[in-house]
Design a protein around this motif. Sequence first.
Motif, PDB file in Angstrom:
ATOM      1  N   LEU A 282      -6.635   3.979  -3.008  1.00 54.14           N
ATOM      2  CA  LEU A 282      -6.358   3.048  -1.912  1.00 54.14           C
ATOM      3  C   LEU A 282      -7.658   2.467  -1.349  1.00 54.14           C
TER       4      LEU A 282
ATOM      5  N   ASP B  83       0.822  -1.213   0.000  1.00 61.10           N
ATOM      6  CA  ASP B  83       0.000   0.000   0.000  1.00 61.10           C
ATOM      7  C   ASP B  83       0.857   1.264   0.000  1.00 61.10           C
TER       8      ASP B  83
ATOM      9  N   ALA C 274      -5.347   4.863   4.615  1.00 59.58           N
ATOM     10  CA  ALA C 274      -5.252   5.509   3.308  1.00 59.58           C
ATOM     11  C   ALA C 274      -4.908   6.984   3.460  1.00 59.58           C
TER      12      ALA C 274
END
Lengths: 199, 199
Positions: B181, B85, B191
Amino acid sequence: MQVEPARARSVSDTRSRILDVAREVLGRDPSAGMGDIAAAAGVVRRTVYGHFPTRGDLVRDLTRSAVGEITAVVAEVDAPDRDADAVWADVVARLWPLAHRYRVLLALRRGEHGDEIHVLLRPVDDVLAGLVRRGQDSGVFGRHLPAAVVSQIAWSTVFTLAGDGVADGALDVRAATITSLLVLGVPGGRATALAAQDG
Amino acid sequence: MQVEPARARSVSDTRSRILDVAREVLGRDPSAGMGDIAAAAGVVRRTVYGHFPTRGDLVRDLTRSAVGEITAVVAEVDAPDRDADAVWADVVARLWPLAHRYRVLLALRRGEHGDEIHVLLRPVDDVLAGLVRRGQDSGVFGRHLPAAVVSQIAWSTVFTLAGDGVADGALDVRAATITSLLVLGVPGGRATALAAQDG
DNA sequence: AGGTCATTGCACACTGCTGTGCAAGGGTGT
DNA sequence: ACACCCTTGCACAGCAGTGTGCAATGACCT
């Protein structure tokens, strides 16, 4: 999509038949011409022009009917006292079986007739943006993007999944509902719960 | 984008100039013809054909260069030991300033040359799908959709925001990063944090 | 049987874009 | 000055799609 001899059909059905076929053909190839549509409808090109003077007329009627059906579904499901995220999940669930049919809308937005189409789609855009705004105000949706923008993204996500998904075969309503809710800023747990309980 | 007299430019720059302009023009209108591109480049149509025998050649070269730059950025940022991520957030941050320039890719996918373009974009698709899969395996991304599908959605979301966002003017890197995200199933808090700390 | 009308099967003109050919112009480097 | 070559301007052929015109066909209704 079998093509019976033209004579066997009720005369006045031709128009709606052309519209149905056009939605399908244009959904597959937005740049398909009147000839392609006519052929797919089991009809001669000239006949299509008999019902729709120009290609633009056909596209416009197509868009109008799609907009009509979609707004009808939203209006039917929506209620001012319901949670916006629950309403959204219901809308997706109701529209999913038809979404693949309506995938032409995705292509029409950014097409040659983009401006005119955009006007026709305005009602849908507005009602969805309004729903998302309500959700943002009540806190069930995130504020990472303006309502007008994120509603478009979530919307097109569903239609994209419906368009490609049928080809892949591996996508279902749940996945589409969850994903669009995630886009709107709904927490994963809540999104999963909402996607599970409708149908 | 002022157009100087053609003679004042270094002779061999014409080709790259045409490519630059084509990226811009086709990004705005994917169905623009060689004439439009030539005019925008301050050159005669015949000259464009001198550098690119067919329109397909131009589009192919355009796509190739875009793919090259994008894969370069991803390769530069990615590292097997980093959280998927965080890598994704960095990629978006790096690509955002260029995303509007590359928005033509969105249109090219589903265009007349769709099949050929799809092959050229394959490397980008693969590397992104791989990154997302890694994220799903390590638990930072959700499993609501197959990696290959959700990577496409998240990807096109960023490019759509970049394409429309410049027009609106109200969208920035943070919003795009967070939204993509969210699509990937990253919790809102995480996020937001990831989107805040890169640049 | 006769009239109506949608559909058909051509024909045609028009438009927009592609790709090519070729001679002329005008920088650029030697 | 000279050769090189990129660019220009124009002409042309070709293709694909649009939209129209018109006579012929045949189903359906009375």
